[in-house]
Scaffold this motif. Structure first.
Motif, PDB file in Angstrom:
ATOM      1  N   VAL A   1       0.868  -1.184   0.000  1.00  0.00           N
ATOM      2  CA  VAL A   1       0.000   0.000   0.000  1.00  0.00           C
ATOM      3  C   VAL A   1       0.898   1.224   0.000  1.00  0.00           C
ATOM      4  CG1 VAL A   1      -1.862   1.224   1.162  1.00  0.00           C
ATOM      5  CG2 VAL A   1      -1.764  -1.285   1.268  1.00  0.00           C
TER       6      VAL A   1
ATOM      7  N   TYR B   1      -4.391   3.640  -3.813  1.00  0.00           N
ATOM      8  CA  TYR B   1      -5.077   2.466  -3.308  1.00  0.00           C
ATOM      9  C   TYR B   1      -6.589   2.619  -3.481  1.00  0.00           C
ATOM     10  CZ  TYR B   1      -5.185   5.693   0.666  1.00  0.00           C
ATOM     11  OH  TYR B   1      -5.324   6.804   1.442  1.00  0.00           O
TER      12      TYR B   1
ATOM     13  N   ASP C   1     -10.445   0.307  -2.373  1.00  0.00           N
ATOM     14  CA  ASP C   1     -11.033  -0.346  -1.199  1.00  0.00           C
ATOM     15  C   ASP C   1     -10.246  -1.619  -0.895  1.00  0.00           C
ATOM     16  OD1 ASP C   1     -12.586  -1.844   0.582  1.00  0.00           O
ATOM     17  OD2 ASP C   1     -14.473  -1.112  -0.247  1.00  0.00           O
ATOM     18  N   ILE C   2      -9.476  -1.601   0.182  1.00  0.00           N
ATOM     19  CA  ILE C   2      -8.566  -2.700   0.483  1.00  0.00           C
ATOM     20  C   ILE C   2      -9.322  -3.977   0.832  1.00  0.00           C
ATOM     21  CG2 ILE C   2      -8.231  -2.476   2.982  1.00  0.00           C
ATOM     22  CD1 ILE C   2      -5.446  -2.719   0.311  1.00  0.00           C
TER      23      ILE C   2
ATOM     24  N   LEU D   1       1.960  -1.507   4.705  1.00  0.00           N
ATOM     25  CA  LEU D   1       1.605  -0.087   4.740  1.00  0.00           C
ATOM     26  C   LEU D   1       2.896   0.718   4.682  1.00  0.00           C
ATOM     27  CD1 LEU D   1      -1.152  -0.152   7.522  1.00  0.00           C
ATOM     28  CD2 LEU D   1      -1.451  -0.176   5.033  1.00  0.00           C
TER      29      LEU D   1
ATOM     30  N   ASP E   1      -6.792   5.682   6.831  1.00  0.00           N
ATOM     31  CA  ASP E   1      -8.047   5.261   6.209  1.00  0.00           C
ATOM     32  C   ASP E   1      -7.958   3.847   5.642  1.00  0.00           C
ATOM     33  OD1 ASP E   1      -6.193   6.293   4.404  1.00  0.00           O
ATOM     34  OD2 ASP E   1      -7.703   6.906   2.947  1.00  0.00           O
ATOM     35  N   VAL E   2      -6.753   3.329   5.508  1.00  0.00           N
ATOM     36  CA  VAL E   2      -6.571   1.941   5.094  1.00  0.00           C
ATOM     37  C   VAL E   2      -6.344   1.048   6.312  1.00  0.00           C
ATOM     38  CG1 VAL E   2      -5.105   0.340   3.807  1.00  0.00           C
ATOM     39  CG2 VAL E   2      -5.609   2.596   2.857  1.00  0.00           C
TER      40      VAL E   2
ATOM     41  N   LEU F   1      -8.290  -2.533   7.419  1.00  0.00           N
ATOM     42  CA  LEU F   1      -7.361  -3.644   7.267  1.00  0.00           C
ATOM     43  C   LEU F   1      -7.168  -4.378   8.599  1.00  0.00           C
ATOM     44  CD1 LEU F   1      -5.568  -5.140   5.303  1.00  0.00           C
ATOM     45  CD2 LEU F   1      -3.738  -3.517   5.803  1.00  0.00           C
TER      46      LEU F   1
ATOM     47  N   ALA G   1      -2.342  -2.234  -4.698  1.00  0.00           N
ATOM     48  CA  ALA G   1      -3.412  -1.955  -3.743  1.00  0.00           C
ATOM     49  C   ALA G   1      -4.597  -1.277  -4.415  1.00  0.00           C
ATOM     50  CB  ALA G   1      -2.880  -1.094  -2.604  1.00  0.00           C
TER      51      ALA G   1
END
Length: 207
Positions: A21, A25, A27-28, A52, A58-59, A63, A106
């Motif tokens: 990521v 990116y 929507d993980i 990361l 926000d991820v 996650l 990602a």
């Protein structure tokens, strides 16, 4: 500096899926769910390793929740500042257990269901299969720049690849063990693999 969240089970799996990521990116959770579905349909054991590369709150929140729901198959590596995609891939590989390595961006670089084509193409005589986005949907300037880049690169290395920078790659573990990644060399993994004596195949995948 990197911190690692992972399940303690280090038994080998068929495929380790590495997702760095970085700057871009989508929507993980959807990235995970749609690709996991294809892998499970093929009866393969797997793990996902998300890296990361810096601070992505926000991820990280979704996650982390995803890992709590799937602790046996998800690992998370966190860099406290950005080191770049090559470093992220190398760090994740060191934590992987898979006989084969699948790298994914990602974001949706190709249609997730096209992963099946990559899996089908990976025969015993292939060491690395990677996607070539086709047809390309970039703007005309990006297509021209990509054409010039691949023209020069292919001339220098005597190959005929069309999309070496595509991040969707499936390879035997020995490829990542042999290829040293730093700087921007992650963009040239297929070229590096060829020059280390590995058999490489390019597969057209829908962008």
């Amino acid at each position: 500096m990197v911190s690692i969240d992972q399940d303690k089970n280090n038994s080998a799996v068929d495929i380790s899926v590495i997702v760095p990521v970085c700057e871009r990116y989508d929507d993980i959770v959807e990235i995970f769910q749609r690709h996991r579905k294809i892998i499970e349909q093929n009866g393969l054991s797997y793990e996902f390793i998300f890296v990361l590369d810096g601070e992505f709150p926000d991820v990280e929140k979704p996650l982390t929740h995803l890992q709590e729901e799937n602790p046996e198959i998800i690992k998370i590596l966190r860099f406290h500042r950005a080191f770049g995609e090559a470093k992220a891939l190398s760090a994740a590989f060191k934590e992987s257990t898979g006989m084969r390595i699948l790298t994914l961006p990602a974001y949706f670089q190709v249609v997730p269901e096209e992963l099946q084509k990559l899996l089908d193409s990976f025969t015993d005589d292939i060491d690395l299969a990677f996607g070539a986005r086709y047809p390309r949907r970039d703007n005309w300037l990006n297509r021209i720049q990509a054409g010039i880049f691949h023209g020069i690169t292919n001339y220098l290395v005597k190959e005929s690849f069309r999309d070496i920078s595509c991040g969707v790659r499936l390879m035997n573990r020995c490829v990542m063990e042999k290829v040293a990644l730093y700087g921007d060399l992650h963009r040239f993994i297929p070229i590096l693999a060829v020059h280390n004596g590995f058999k490489v195949k390019e597969i057209p995948l829908k962008q």
